[in-house]
Motif scaffolding. Structure first.
Motif, PDB file in Angstrom:
ATOM      1  N   MET A   1       0.855  -1.161   0.000  1.00  0.00           N
ATOM      2  CA  MET A   1       0.000   0.000   0.000  1.00  0.00           C
ATOM      3  C   MET A   1       0.904   1.228   0.000  1.00  0.00           C
ATOM      4  N   SER A   2       0.601   2.169  -0.847  1.00  0.00           N
ATOM      5  CA  SER A   2       1.411   3.385  -0.911  1.00  0.00           C
ATOM      6  C   SER A   2       1.142   4.256   0.305  1.00  0.00           C
ATOM      7  N   LEU A   3       2.039   5.161   0.567  1.00  0.00           N
ATOM      8  CA  LEU A   3       1.896   6.065   1.700  1.00  0.00           C
ATOM      9  C   LEU A   3       0.651   6.933   1.544  1.00  0.00           C
ATOM     10  N   ASP A   4       0.364   7.397   0.321  1.00  0.00           N
ATOM     11  CA  ASP A   4      -0.830   8.214   0.095  1.00  0.00           C
ATOM     12  C   ASP A   4      -2.107   7.428   0.386  1.00  0.00           C
ATOM     13  N   ALA A   5      -2.148   6.189  -0.060  1.00  0.00           N
ATOM     14  CA  ALA A   5      -3.324   5.355   0.201  1.00  0.00           C
ATOM     15  C   ALA A   5      -3.489   5.128   1.696  1.00  0.00           C
ATOM     16  N   TYR A   6      -2.395   4.884   2.382  1.00  0.00           N
ATOM     17  CA  TYR A   6      -2.446   4.693   3.832  1.00  0.00           C
ATOM     18  C   TYR A   6      -2.990   5.946   4.515  1.00  0.00           C
ATOM     19  N   ARG A   7      -2.531   7.110   4.091  1.00  0.00           N
ATOM     20  CA  ARG A   7      -2.998   8.367   4.691  1.00  0.00           C
ATOM     21  C   ARG A   7      -4.490   8.583   4.459  1.00  0.00           C
ATOM     22  N   ARG A   8      -4.976   8.214   3.261  1.00  0.00           N
ATOM     23  CA  ARG A   8      -6.415   8.342   2.990  1.00  0.00           C
ATOM     24  C   ARG A   8      -7.215   7.434   3.909  1.00  0.00           C
ATOM     25  N   VAL A   9      -6.780   6.194   4.068  1.00  0.00           N
ATOM     26  CA  VAL A   9      -7.473   5.250   4.949  1.00  0.00           C
ATOM     27  C   VAL A   9      -7.419   5.746   6.387  1.00  0.00           C
ATOM     28  N   GLN A  10      -6.285   6.249   6.808  1.00  0.00           N
ATOM     29  CA  GLN A  10      -6.136   6.756   8.168  1.00  0.00           C
ATOM     30  C   GLN A  10      -7.075   7.941   8.400  1.00  0.00           C
ATOM     31  N   LYS A  11      -7.191   8.832   7.408  1.00  0.00           N
ATOM     32  CA  LYS A  11      -8.076   9.986   7.530  1.00  0.00           C
ATOM     33  C   LYS A  11      -9.529   9.539   7.681  1.00  0.00           C
ATOM     34  N   ILE A  12      -9.942   8.553   6.900  1.00  0.00           N
ATOM     35  CA  ILE A  12     -11.305   8.032   6.989  1.00  0.00           C
ATOM     36  C   ILE A  12     -11.533   7.393   8.348  1.00  0.00           C
ATOM     37  N   ALA A  13     -10.577   6.565   8.773  1.00  0.00           N
ATOM     38  CA  ALA A  13     -10.733   5.842  10.031  1.00  0.00           C
ATOM     39  C   ALA A  13     -10.777   6.787  11.221  1.00  0.00           C
ATOM     40  N   ALA A  14     -10.106   7.929  11.131  1.00  0.00           N
ATOM     41  CA  ALA A  14     -10.033   8.856  12.246  1.00  0.00           C
ATOM     42  C   ALA A  14     -11.158   9.884  12.238  1.00  0.00           C
ATOM     43  N   SER A  15     -11.962   9.920  11.201  1.00  0.00           N
ATOM     44  CA  SER A  15     -13.010  10.927  11.103  1.00  0.00           C
ATOM     45  C   SER A  15     -14.215  10.548  11.968  1.00  0.00           C
ATOM     46  N   PRO A  16     -15.013  11.540  12.355  1.00  0.00           N
ATOM     47  CA  PRO A  16     -16.240  11.231  13.098  1.00  0.00           C
ATOM     48  C   PRO A  16     -17.162  10.300  12.309  1.00  0.00           C
ATOM     49  N   ARG A  17     -17.258  10.513  11.000  1.00  0.00           N
ATOM     50  CA  ARG A  17     -18.107   9.642  10.179  1.00  0.00           C
ATOM     51  C   ARG A  17     -17.550   8.221  10.152  1.00  0.00           C
ATOM     52  N   GLY A  18     -16.224   8.091  10.161  1.00  0.00           N
ATOM     53  CA  GLY A  18     -15.608   6.765  10.216  1.00  0.00           C
ATOM     54  C   GLY A  18     -15.942   6.060  11.514  1.00  0.00           C
ATOM     55  N   THR A  19     -15.956   6.820  12.598  1.00  0.00           N
ATOM     56  CA  THR A  19     -16.330   6.254  13.900  1.00  0.00           C
ATOM     57  C   THR A  19     -17.785   5.811  13.883  1.00  0.00           C
ATOM     58  N   GLU A  20     -18.660   6.650  13.319  1.00  0.00           N
ATOM     59  CA  GLU A  20     -20.076   6.287  13.210  1.00  0.00           C
ATOM     60  C   GLU A  20     -20.242   5.039  12.352  1.00  0.00           C
ATOM     61  N   TYR A  21     -19.493   4.966  11.264  1.00  0.00           N
ATOM     62  CA  TYR A  21     -19.541   3.806  10.371  1.00  0.00           C
ATOM     63  C   TYR A  21     -19.174   2.533  11.134  1.00  0.00           C
ATOM     64  N   ARG A  22     -18.065   2.592  11.859  1.00  0.00           N
ATOM     65  CA  ARG A  22     -17.620   1.402  12.602  1.00  0.00           C
ATOM     66  C   ARG A  22     -18.628   1.016  13.678  1.00  0.00           C
TER      67      ARG A  22
END
Length: 120
Positions: A1-22
């Motif tokens: 996984m590229s660093l950019d892809a990792y950062r995008r996933v990390q941003k999603i996972a750390a967002s309030p909407r990501g928390t609601e999703y989980r």
């Protein structure tokens, strides 16, 4: 996984909407597991109670002054929360199916997933 892809996933996972999703995914999974285990009525209460709690929190947050969601969306979430509360009681009484609650949650999960993809 590229660093950019990792950062995008990390941003999603750390967002309030990501928390609601989980959270919604976990609670919906618990309801599915309870249904698939053949539980009915009061046997569904642990999963149903947790689902009802999260919808109550969503409703309470939408009712707060200063909530920045659009008014129509806030009203829709509050309306759904009221429906979830009533329907949960009917499920425990054996008058309704848990599947409707699962379907509502899945719709919310899909919306949160689409929002997270758009934000990435």
């Amino acid at each position: 996984m590229s660093l950019d892809a990792y950062r995008r996933v990390q941003k999603i996972a750390a967002s309030p909407r990501g928390t609601e999703y989980r959270l919604m995914s976990q609670i919906t999974g618990e309801m599915i597991d309870a249904r698939d285990a053949g539980l009915t009525g009061a046997g569904l209460m642990p999963a149903l109670h947790r689902n009802r709690e999260v919808w109550t929190v969503f409703s309470s947050l939408c009712a707060l002054p200063g909530n920045q969601l659009p008014d129509a969306l806030r009203a829709g979430i509050i309306s759904l929360a009221l429906w979830v509360d009533r329907h949960t009681t009917a499920v425990v009484r054996g008058q309704e199916s848990i599947d409707d609650l699962i379907d509502i949650n899945r719709s919310i999960i899909d919306g949160l997933a689409n929002e997270n993809v758009a934000a990435a």
